[in-house]
Design a protein around this motif. Structure first.
Motif, PDB file in Angstrom:
ATOM      1  N   LYS A 191       0.984  -1.080  -0.384  1.00  0.00           N
ATOM      2  CA  LYS A 191      -0.232  -0.165   0.274  1.00  0.00           C
ATOM      3  C   LYS A 191       0.600   1.380   0.111  1.00  0.00           C
ATOM      4  O   LYS A 191       0.479   2.127  -0.699  1.00  0.00           O
ATOM      5  N   ASP A 192       1.994   1.019   1.094  1.00  0.00           N
ATOM      6  CA  ASP A 192       2.606   2.391   0.400  1.00  0.00           C
ATOM      7  C   ASP A 192       3.572   2.402  -0.644  1.00  0.00           C
ATOM      8  O   ASP A 192       3.531   3.642  -0.614  1.00  0.00           O
ATOM      9  N   GLU A 193       4.045   1.477  -1.265  1.00  0.00           N
ATOM     10  CA  GLU A 193       4.826   1.480  -2.125  1.00  0.00           C
ATOM     11  C   GLU A 193       3.605   2.533  -3.519  1.00  0.00           C
ATOM     12  O   GLU A 193       3.716   3.220  -4.246  1.00  0.00           O
ATOM     13  N   PHE A 194       1.654   1.827  -3.481  1.00  0.00           N
ATOM     14  CA  PHE A 194       1.311   2.706  -3.860  1.00  0.00           C
ATOM     15  C   PHE A 194       0.247   3.803  -3.723  1.00  0.00           C
ATOM     16  O   PHE A 194       0.762   4.537  -4.840  1.00  0.00           O
ATOM     17  N   LYS A 195       1.065   4.304  -2.762  1.00  0.00           N
ATOM     18  CA  LYS A 195       0.935   5.825  -2.851  1.00  0.00           C
ATOM     19  C   LYS A 195       1.774   6.657  -2.959  1.00  0.00           C
ATOM     20  O   LYS A 195       1.597   7.551  -3.822  1.00  0.00           O
ATOM     21  N   ILE A 196       3.533   5.944  -3.419  1.00  0.00           N
ATOM     22  CA  ILE A 196       3.888   7.154  -3.872  1.00  0.00           C
ATOM     23  C   ILE A 196       4.538   6.599  -5.044  1.00  0.00           C
ATOM     24  O   ILE A 196       4.084   8.002  -6.153  1.00  0.00           O
ATOM     25  N   TRP A 197       3.571   5.751  -5.726  1.00  0.00           N
ATOM     26  CA  TRP A 197       3.661   5.306  -7.174  1.00  0.00           C
ATOM     27  C   TRP A 197       2.496   6.463  -7.645  1.00  0.00           C
ATOM     28  O   TRP A 197       2.474   7.104  -8.520  1.00  0.00           O
ATOM     29  N   LEU A 198       1.266   6.374  -6.780  1.00  0.00           N
ATOM     30  CA  LEU A 198      -0.160   6.928  -7.213  1.00  0.00           C
ATOM     31  C   LEU A 198       0.567   8.990  -7.697  1.00  0.00           C
ATOM     32  O   LEU A 198       0.512   9.114  -8.722  1.00  0.00           O
ATOM     33  N   LYS A 199       1.515   9.628  -6.620  1.00  0.00           N
ATOM     34  CA  LYS A 199       2.621  10.440  -6.579  1.00  0.00           C
ATOM     35  C   LYS A 199       3.414  11.440  -7.960  1.00  0.00           C
ATOM     36  O   LYS A 199       2.801  11.695  -8.669  1.00  0.00           O
ATOM     37  N   ILE A 200       4.020  10.037  -7.633  1.00  0.00           N
ATOM     38  CA  ILE A 200       4.807   9.601  -9.400  1.00  0.00           C
ATOM     39  C   ILE A 200       3.743   9.847 -10.245  1.00  0.00           C
ATOM     40  O   ILE A 200       4.252  10.843 -11.777  1.00  0.00           O
ATOM     41  N   ALA A 201       3.057   9.050 -10.426  1.00  0.00           N
ATOM     42  CA  ALA A 201       2.103   9.158 -11.563  1.00  0.00           C
ATOM     43  C   ALA A 201       1.816   9.883 -12.207  1.00  0.00           C
ATOM     44  O   ALA A 201       1.386  11.001 -13.576  1.00  0.00           O
ATOM     45  N   ILE A 202       0.546  10.848 -11.099  1.00  0.00           N
ATOM     46  CA  ILE A 202      -0.431  11.878 -10.950  1.00  0.00           C
ATOM     47  C   ILE A 202       0.722  13.423 -11.926  1.00  0.00           C
ATOM     48  O   ILE A 202       0.867  14.342 -12.728  1.00  0.00           O
ATOM     49  N   PHE A 203       2.169  13.751 -11.367  1.00  0.00           N
ATOM     50  CA  PHE A 203       3.163  14.424 -11.632  1.00  0.00           C
ATOM     51  C   PHE A 203       3.666  13.899 -12.771  1.00  0.00           C
ATOM     52  O   PHE A 203       3.779  15.499 -13.372  1.00  0.00           O
ATOM     53  N   ARG A 204       3.879  13.154 -12.967  1.00  0.00           N
ATOM     54  CA  ARG A 204       4.138  12.820 -14.974  1.00  0.00           C
ATOM     55  C   ARG A 204       3.539  12.656 -15.295  1.00  0.00           C
ATOM     56  O   ARG A 204       3.202  13.921 -16.426  1.00  0.00           O
ATOM     57  N   LEU A 205       2.195  12.684 -15.115  1.00  0.00           N
ATOM     58  CA  LEU A 205       0.883  12.803 -16.201  1.00  0.00           C
ATOM     59  C   LEU A 205       1.011  14.619 -15.939  1.00  0.00           C
ATOM     60  O   LEU A 205       0.609  14.740 -17.462  1.00  0.00           O
ATOM     61  N   LEU A 206       0.651  15.016 -14.863  1.00  0.00           N
ATOM     62  CA  LEU A 206       0.404  16.685 -15.456  1.00  0.00           C
ATOM     63  C   LEU A 206       1.338  17.193 -16.297  1.00  0.00           C
ATOM     64  O   LEU A 206       1.326  18.094 -16.878  1.00  0.00           O
ATOM     65  N   GLY A 207       3.159  16.446 -16.481  1.00  0.00           N
ATOM     66  CA  GLY A 207       3.849  17.056 -17.193  1.00  0.00           C
ATOM     67  C   GLY A 207       3.800  16.871 -18.453  1.00  0.00           C
ATOM     68  O   GLY A 207       3.561  18.054 -19.116  1.00  0.00           O
ATOM     69  N   ALA A 208       3.082  15.843 -18.691  1.00  0.00           N
ATOM     70  CA  ALA A 208       2.717  14.833 -20.528  1.00  0.00           C
ATOM     71  C   ALA A 208       1.860  15.829 -21.123  1.00  0.00           C
ATOM     72  O   ALA A 208       1.926  16.151 -22.004  1.00  0.00           O
ATOM     73  N   ILE A 209       1.582  16.305 -19.589  1.00  0.00           N
ATOM     74  CA  ILE A 209      -0.419  17.223 -20.336  1.00  0.00           C
ATOM     75  C   ILE A 209      -0.149  18.428 -20.880  1.00  0.00           C
ATOM     76  O   ILE A 209      -0.628  19.688 -21.401  1.00  0.00           O
ATOM     77  N   ILE A 210       0.638  18.981 -20.115  1.00  0.00           N
ATOM     78  CA  ILE A 210       1.212  20.702 -20.295  1.00  0.00           C
ATOM     79  C   ILE A 210       1.760  21.189 -21.745  1.00  0.00           C
ATOM     80  O   ILE A 210       0.936  21.535 -22.026  1.00  0.00           O
ATOM     81  N   PRO A 211       2.937  20.049 -22.599  1.00  0.00           N
ATOM     82  CA  PRO A 211       2.394  20.550 -23.691  1.00  0.00           C
ATOM     83  C   PRO A 211       1.819  20.262 -24.684  1.00  0.00           C
ATOM     84  O   PRO A 211       1.666  20.312 -26.307  1.00  0.00           O
ATOM     85  N   ILE A 212       1.237  19.127 -24.364  1.00  0.00           N
ATOM     86  CA  ILE A 212      -0.020  18.798 -25.224  1.00  0.00           C
ATOM     87  C   ILE A 212      -1.174  19.562 -25.078  1.00  0.00           C
ATOM     88  O   ILE A 212      -1.837  19.741 -26.313  1.00  0.00           O
ATOM     89  N   ILE A 213      -1.921  20.199 -24.226  1.00  0.00           N
ATOM     90  CA  ILE A 213      -2.244  21.455 -24.293  1.00  0.00           C
ATOM     91  C   ILE A 213      -2.090  23.134 -25.202  1.00  0.00           C
ATOM     92  O   ILE A 213      -3.081  23.283 -25.294  1.00  0.00           O
ATOM     93  N   LEU A 214      -0.376  22.928 -24.647  1.00  0.00           N
ATOM     94  CA  LEU A 214       0.418  23.923 -25.282  1.00  0.00           C
ATOM     95  C   LEU A 214      -0.594  24.063 -26.711  1.00  0.00           C
ATOM     96  O   LEU A 214      -0.599  24.663 -27.496  1.00  0.00           O
ATOM     97  N   LEU A 215       0.017  22.761 -27.085  1.00  0.00           N
ATOM     98  CA  LEU A 215      -0.285  22.818 -28.842  1.00  0.00           C
ATOM     99  C   LEU A 215      -1.815  23.083 -29.507  1.00  0.00           C
ATOM    100  O   LEU A 215      -2.037  23.447 -29.751  1.00  0.00           O
ATOM    101  N   PHE A 216      -2.664  22.078 -28.645  1.00  0.00           N
ATOM    102  CA  PHE A 216      -4.421  22.824 -29.116  1.00  0.00           C
ATOM    103  C   PHE A 216      -4.458  23.638 -28.529  1.00  0.00           C
ATOM    104  O   PHE A 216      -5.636  23.892 -29.806  1.00  0.00           O
ATOM    105  N   ILE A 217      -3.907  24.537 -27.853  1.00  0.00           N
ATOM    106  CA  ILE A 217      -4.062  26.307 -27.235  1.00  0.00           C
ATOM    107  C   ILE A 217      -4.110  26.473 -28.904  1.00  0.00           C
ATOM    108  O   ILE A 217      -4.326  27.496 -29.292  1.00  0.00           O
ATOM    109  N   CYS A 218      -2.607  26.393 -29.400  1.00  0.00           N
ATOM    110  CA  CYS A 218      -1.839  26.188 -30.460  1.00  0.00           C
ATOM    111  C   CYS A 218      -2.562  26.204 -31.915  1.00  0.00           C
ATOM    112  O   CYS A 218      -3.092  27.343 -32.492  1.00  0.00           O
ATOM    113  N   MET A 219      -3.534  25.210 -32.384  1.00  0.00           N
ATOM    114  CA  MET A 219      -4.201  24.724 -32.558  1.00  0.00           C
ATOM    115  C   MET A 219      -5.496  25.663 -32.879  1.00  0.00           C
ATOM    116  O   MET A 219      -6.172  26.128 -33.709  1.00  0.00           O
TER     117      MET A 219
END
Length: 495
Positions: A191-219
Motif C-alpha cells: 500500500k505504501d509503495e502504491f501511494k508513492i507510485w500514485l504521486k509519481i504518476a500524477i506529476f508525470r501525467l501533469l507534466g505530459a499534459i502541459i505540452p499537449i495542452i499548449l499544442l491544442f491551444i495553438c491549433m
C-alpha cells in the motif's frame, strides 16, 4: 580526460554520419516530405489546413526555424539529421556506460548500431521520438535511486519530456506517455509503495499534459483543430496498407532476420528480470526501465514493419542485448583470457573507429570536391542529383511552368518536381493512401471533378508505383479522362 574522450567520440560520430547523409543522392521521399512540411510552414502555410500530414507538427515547426536562419535548402535538413542522429548514437553510448558496460565495449556496440542504420539515417519524426525515449531511459537508469521513489520536480520534468513525444508523433507519443506514467506500477508490492507510485504518476501525467495542452491551444488559435482531427485521427483510419512483421524474417540482411527473431525473446528476458523477479535490486530497476521503454519504442514497428521502422523501434532492445552479452562474457571469462579479451576489445574498438573514419573520408572528400556542380535546382543546392533525375526534373518543371492549365502530379514523387518551382498542392503533392483525410480517395475524386482546365499526370503503365499509391483514384482517371500525351515517366490525362 573523460570529457576529451567524449568530445572526440561526438566529433567522430558526427563525421561518420555526415559521410552517410550529405553525399546521398536526391530521391529519399521521406526526407523530401519532411522538408516539404518545414518549407510550407516557412512559407506561412498552416499544417493540416494548407498541407496534408498525418503526424503532429513539432518537427517541421522546429525545422522551419532552421530554414529561416540558414536558408531554405534541403541541405539544412540534412545537417539537422546529422545533429539529431549524432545525439541519438552518443546517448546510446552513454546509456551503455550508465549500465556499467566498459567504455570500449560501449563504443564498439554503438558503432555496430550505426552500421545497421547507415542506409536509413535522415531527418524524421520517428528519430526525434527515439531521441526523447533514450533521454528518458538515461534519466530513469540513474544509479542510487530506488524504483519507487517520489521526486516531484524530476517527475514533472520527465512527464514534460514524455509529453513532447506526442508533439512529434501522436501514436508513439501516447504509448511513451502511458509507459512513462504507469510502468512502475508493475513492481508495486504494498500500500505504501502504491501511494508513492500514485504521486509519481500524477506529476508525470501533469507534466505530459502541459505540452499537449499548449499544442491544442495553438491549433485552436490558428483555427486548425478540425483539420488536425480530420488528418491525424479520422484520416488515419483510411490507411489500409501495411507491411507484416513476418517480412522481416525474409529480409536480405541476415542481421535483421536474427534481430526480428530475437526481439520477442529480449522483451521476455526484460520482463522476467524487470517485473517477474521483483526484488527491488539494481538489476530489477535496470531491466524494468529497459522493458518499459522498449515496449513504447516498439510501437513504431507496426503496422509498417519495414527495416527502418524496425531498427528505430528495436533500439532500446539492442541496448539490452549488448548488456546481456557483456554480462554473460564477463561472468564466464576468467583470468588471463579475460585480461586478453579486454585489451583486444580496447584495441578493436579504437581500430574500428579509426577505420570507420578513414572509410568515411572518401565519400566526404568526393562530395566536397563536386559540391559546386550541385547548384542547378532551387532548394536542392549542394545535394547530389543523378543526371537522369536532374534532366527529368528540369523537363517536368519547364512543362508545368509553360502549361496554360494547372498540372497535378498524382504520384508519391510529386514533391521532387514541385519543390524547385515552389509549388504545393494540398493532398496531391503527398499523394499517399491514408494521408488524404477522412474522405480518402473518394474525396480526391470529388475534388478533381470540381476542377476545370487541369492536366493530370500519373505514372505510366509498367513503371513501379509507390506501395501506398491511391489506386482507386488512378483507375478513375484512366476510365474517365482522356490520355493526351506523355512526358518523362508520366502519362498526361485531360477531360
Amino acid at each position: 580526460m573523460k570529457l576529451k574522450k567524449e568530445i572526440f567520440i561526438i566529433i567522430a560520430i558526427f563525421i561518420l554520419l555526415s559521410s552517410m547523409i550529405l553525399p546521398d543522392n536526391l530521391g529519399d521521399l521521406d526526407e523530401l516530405w519532411n522538408y516539404n512540411f518545414a518549407r510550407n510552414i516557412l512559407d506561412g502555410k498552416l499544417a493540416y489546413q494548407d498541407f496534408n500530414m498525418l503526424q503532429t507538427p513539432l518537427l517541421p515547426l522546429v525545422s522551419s526555424m532552421f530554414l529561416k536562419i540558414f536558408g531554405n535548402e534541403l541541405l539544412v535538413m540534412r545537417m539537422l539529421a546529422v545533429i539529431l542522429c549524432t545525439a541519438i548514437f552518443f546517448l546510446e553510448y552513454k546509456i551503455l556506460q550508465r549500465l556499467n558496460v566498459n567504455s570500449y565495449v560501449s563504443l564498439i556496440c554503438t558503432l555496430f548500431t550505426m552500421y545497421l542504420f547507415q542506409e536509413h539515417v535522415r531527418i524524421d519524426y520517428n528519430f526525434a521520438v527515439l531521441l526523447i525515449i533514450l533521454i528518458l531511459l538515461y534519466i530513469e537508469l540513474k544509479p542510487k535511486e530506488k524504483i519507487i521513489e517520489n521526486n516531484t520536480k524530476k517527475d514533472l520534468i520527465i512527464g514534460i519530456l514524455a509529453g513532447c513525444t506526442f508533439l512529434f508523433k501522436q501514436t508513439t507519443g501516447l504509448a511513451v506517455i502511458a509507459v512513462n506514467v504507469g510502468y512502475k506500477l508493475l513492481v508495486v508490492s504494498n500500500k505504501d509503495e502504491f501511494k508513492i507510485w500514485l504521486k509519481i504518476a500524477i506529476f508525470r501525467l501533469l507534466g505530459a499534459i502541459i505540452p499537449i495542452i499548449l499544442l491544442f491551444i495553438c491549433m485552436q488559435a490558428f483555427g486548425i483543430t478540425e483539420e488536425f482531427i480530420n488528418y491525424t485521427i479520422l484520416g488515419a483510419t483510411t490507411f489500409s496498407n501495411s507491411i507484416p512483421y513476418k517480412n522481416l524474417l525474409e529480409n536480405e540482411s541476415i542481421i535483421i532476420k536474427i534481430l526480428s527473431v530475437m526481439l520477442p525473446i529480449i522483451l521476455i528476458i526484460q520482463y522476467i528480470f524487470g517485473v517477474a523477479k521483483n526484488d527491488n535490486s539494481k538489476t530489477n530497476k535496470t531491466f524494468l526501465a529497459l522493458f518499459a521503454y522498449s515496449v513504447a519504442s516498439c510501437i513504431v514497428i507496426f503496422p509498417i514493419s519495414d527495416e527502418i521502422h524496425f531498427l528505430i523501434g528495436i533500439t532500446p532492445c539492442l541496448i539490452t542485448l549488448y548488456l546481456l552479452i557483456y554480462k554473460l562474457f564477463t561472468k564466464i571469462l576468467k583470468g588471463k583470457i579475460k585480461i586478453f579479451l579486454r585489451y583486444f576489445i580496447e584495441c578493436a574498438s579504437v581500430g574500428a573507429l579509426i577505420l570507420y573514419i578513414i572509410l568515411s573520408v572518401n565519400p566526404l572528400k568526393e562530395y566536397i570536391e563536386n559540391i559546386s556542380k550541385y547548384n542547378q535546382l532551387e532548394h536542392f543546392k549542394y545535394i547530389p542529383v543523378s543526371d537522369g533525375l536532374k534532366d527529368q526534373i528540369k523537363q517536368l518543371d519547364e512543362y508545368i511552368k509553360t502549361s496554360e492549365k494547372e498540372v497535378y502530379i498524382l504520384d508519391a514523387t510529386a514533391c521532387i518536381y514541385k519543390i524547385p518551382i515552389n509549388q504545393y498542392y494540398k493532398d496531391y503533392d503527398m499523394f499517399l493512401k491514408g494521408n488524404l483525410g477522412i474522405k480518402g480517395e473518394e474525396g480526391i475524386i470529388e475534388d478533381l471533378n470540381q476542377k476545370e482546365n487541369i492536366k493530370i499526370l500519373i505514372m505510366k503503365e509498367g513503371l513501379s508505383r509507390n506501395w501506398q499509391n491511391p489506386e482507386k483514384v488512378r483507375e478513375y482517371i484512366i476510365k474517365n479522362y482522356k490520355q493526351t500525351g506523355e512526358i518523362a515517366c508520366f502519362a498526361i490525362y485531360e477531360k
